[in-house]
Design a protein around this motif. Structure first.
Motif, mmCIF file in Angstrom:
data_model
loop_
_atom_site.group_PDB
_atom_site.id
_atom_site.type_symbol
_atom_site.label_atom_id
_atom_site.label_comp_id
_atom_site.label_asym_id
_atom_site.label_seq_id
_atom_site.Cartn_x
_atom_site.Cartn_y
_atom_site.Cartn_z
ATOM 1 N N MET A 1 26.999 59.500 41.915
ATOM 2 C CA MET A 1 25.766 59.906 41.235
ATOM 3 C C MET A 1 25.705 59.243 39.865
ATOM 4 S SD MET A 1 24.519 63.590 39.746
ATOM 5 C CE MET A 1 24.393 64.481 41.244
ATOM 6 N N ALA A 2 24.547 58.707 39.516
ATOM 7 C CA ALA A 2 24.363 58.031 38.229
ATOM 8 C C ALA A 2 24.288 59.051 37.098
ATOM 9 C CB ALA A 2 23.095 57.192 38.254
ATOM 10 N N ASP A 3 24.838 58.681 35.958
ATOM 11 C CA ASP A 3 24.756 59.499 34.749
ATOM 12 C C ASP A 3 23.384 59.250 34.128
ATOM 13 O OD1 ASP A 3 24.884 60.688 32.279
ATOM 14 O OD2 ASP A 3 26.771 59.762 31.705
ATOM 15 N N THR A 4 22.462 60.203 34.235
ATOM 16 C CA THR A 4 21.088 60.005 33.780
ATOM 17 C C THR A 4 20.922 60.118 32.271
ATOM 18 O OG1 THR A 4 20.563 62.319 34.205
ATOM 19 C CG2 THR A 4 20.107 60.746 35.979
ATOM 20 N N SER A 5 21.992 60.376 31.524
ATOM 21 C CA SER A 5 21.881 60.463 30.068
ATOM 22 C C SER A 5 22.078 59.100 29.407
ATOM 23 C CB SER A 5 22.901 61.458 29.516
ATOM 24 O OG SER A 5 24.218 60.983 29.743
ATOM 25 N N ARG A 6 22.464 58.096 30.175
ATOM 26 C CA ARG A 6 22.715 56.775 29.601
ATOM 27 C C ARG A 6 21.482 55.884 29.754
ATOM 28 N NH1 ARG A 6 27.994 54.458 32.076
ATOM 29 N NH2 ARG A 6 26.891 54.930 33.994
ATOM 30 N N LEU A 7 21.260 55.059 28.758
ATOM 31 C CA LEU A 7 20.162 54.102 28.806
ATOM 32 C C LEU A 7 20.538 52.953 29.731
ATOM 33 C CD1 LEU A 7 19.296 53.974 25.017
ATOM 34 C CD2 LEU A 7 18.065 55.175 26.818
ATOM 35 N N ARG A 8 19.546 52.392 30.413
ATOM 36 C CA ARG A 8 19.809 51.267 31.317
ATOM 37 C C ARG A 8 20.072 49.988 30.552
ATOM 38 N NH1 ARG A 8 14.786 51.351 35.243
ATOM 39 N NH2 ARG A 8 13.906 50.912 33.216
ATOM 40 N N TYR A 9 19.562 49.879 29.332
ATOM 41 C CA TYR A 9 19.689 48.666 28.528
ATOM 42 C C TYR A 9 20.188 49.047 27.148
ATOM 43 C CZ TYR A 9 18.319 44.589 25.766
ATOM 44 O OH TYR A 9 18.328 43.524 24.917
ATOM 45 N N ARG A 10 21.147 48.299 26.653
ATOM 46 C CA ARG A 10 21.656 48.515 25.293
ATOM 47 C C ARG A 10 21.789 47.167 24.604
ATOM 48 N NH1 ARG A 10 25.250 53.087 24.680
ATOM 49 N NH2 ARG A 10 25.124 52.476 22.501
ATOM 50 N N MET A 11 21.396 47.093 23.345
ATOM 51 C CA MET A 11 21.624 45.910 22.515
ATOM 52 C C MET A 11 22.531 46.354 21.390
ATOM 53 S SD MET A 11 21.111 42.750 22.047
ATOM 54 C CE MET A 11 21.266 41.526 20.779
ATOM 55 N N GLN A 53 25.173 41.691 21.447
ATOM 56 C CA GLN A 53 25.331 41.501 22.886
ATOM 57 C C GLN A 53 24.491 42.546 23.606
ATOM 58 O OE1 GLN A 53 27.203 39.172 24.936
ATOM 59 N NE2 GLN A 53 25.742 40.149 26.305
ATOM 60 N N ALA A 54 23.695 42.098 24.562
ATOM 61 C CA ALA A 54 22.933 43.014 25.404
ATOM 62 C C ALA A 54 23.799 43.404 26.598
ATOM 63 C CB ALA A 54 21.651 42.346 25.876
ATOM 64 N N LEU A 55 23.657 44.666 27.015
ATOM 65 C CA LEU A 55 24.352 45.178 28.190
ATOM 66 C C LEU A 55 23.375 45.987 29.024
ATOM 67 C CD1 LEU A 55 26.477 45.820 25.510
ATOM 68 C CD2 LEU A 55 27.976 45.769 27.480
ATOM 69 N N VAL A 56 23.586 46.002 30.327
ATOM 70 C CA VAL A 56 22.741 46.772 31.235
ATOM 71 C C VAL A 56 23.619 47.539 32.211
ATOM 72 C CG1 VAL A 56 20.760 45.215 31.124
ATOM 73 C CG2 VAL A 56 22.513 44.842 32.851
ATOM 74 N N LEU A 57 23.058 48.631 32.740
ATOM 75 C CA LEU A 57 23.706 49.329 33.840
ATOM 76 C C LEU A 57 23.267 48.652 35.133
ATOM 77 C CD1 LEU A 57 23.341 53.087 32.854
ATOM 78 C CD2 LEU A 57 25.450 51.774 33.053
ATOM 79 N N PRO A 58 24.199 48.348 36.020
ATOM 80 C CA PRO A 58 23.814 47.676 37.267
ATOM 81 C C PRO A 58 22.938 48.571 38.134
ATOM 82 C CG PRO A 58 26.107 48.374 37.353
ATOM 83 C CD PRO A 58 25.613 48.637 35.951
ATOM 84 N N ASP A 59 22.100 47.957 38.946
ATOM 85 C CA ASP A 59 21.232 48.672 39.897
ATOM 86 C C ASP A 59 20.281 49.648 39.227
ATOM 87 O OD1 ASP A 59 22.480 47.330 42.008
ATOM 88 O OD2 ASP A 59 24.053 48.837 42.095
ATOM 89 N N GLY A 60 19.971 49.429 37.941
ATOM 90 C CA GLY A 60 18.997 50.275 37.262
ATOM 91 C C GLY A 60 19.458 51.706 37.059
ATOM 92 N N GLY A 61 20.749 51.957 37.049
ATOM 93 C CA GLY A 61 21.249 53.317 36.856
ATOM 94 C C GLY A 61 20.871 53.861 35.508
ATOM 95 N N GLY A 62 20.951 55.148 35.335
ATOM 96 C CA GLY A 62 20.675 55.775 34.044
ATOM 97 C C GLY A 62 19.265 56.305 33.944
#
Length: 66
Positions: A1-11, A53-62
């Motif tokens: 199950m994805a952690d829905t409190s995290r943003l999908r994109y972070r810079m 650095q930009a980071l993303v959660l894979p598969d659009g999680g969050g």
């Protein structure tokens, strides 16, 4: 199950130091992936290199509402 409190994109930005590397490493450990190339600039007022650095959660999680 994805952690829905995290943003999908972070810079993440900050001085080019060990603390910045720790922040990125922690996010990678939490499942984020690097997105794109890192950036680097120079803050002349502080005489300091600033990196980003930009980071993303894979598969659009969050969160989907942000």
């Amino acid at each position: 199950m994805a952690d829905t409190s995290r943003l999908r994109y972070r810079m993440i930005t900050g001085p080019d130091d060990a603390e910045f590397c720790k922040r990125i490493s922690t996010l990678l450990d939490e499942g984020y992936e690097l997105y794109g190339s890192p950036t680097m600039g120079f803050d002349a007022a502080r005489e300091q290199v600033i990196v980003g650095q930009a980071l993303v959660l894979p598969d659009g999680g969050g969160r989907t509402d942000a």
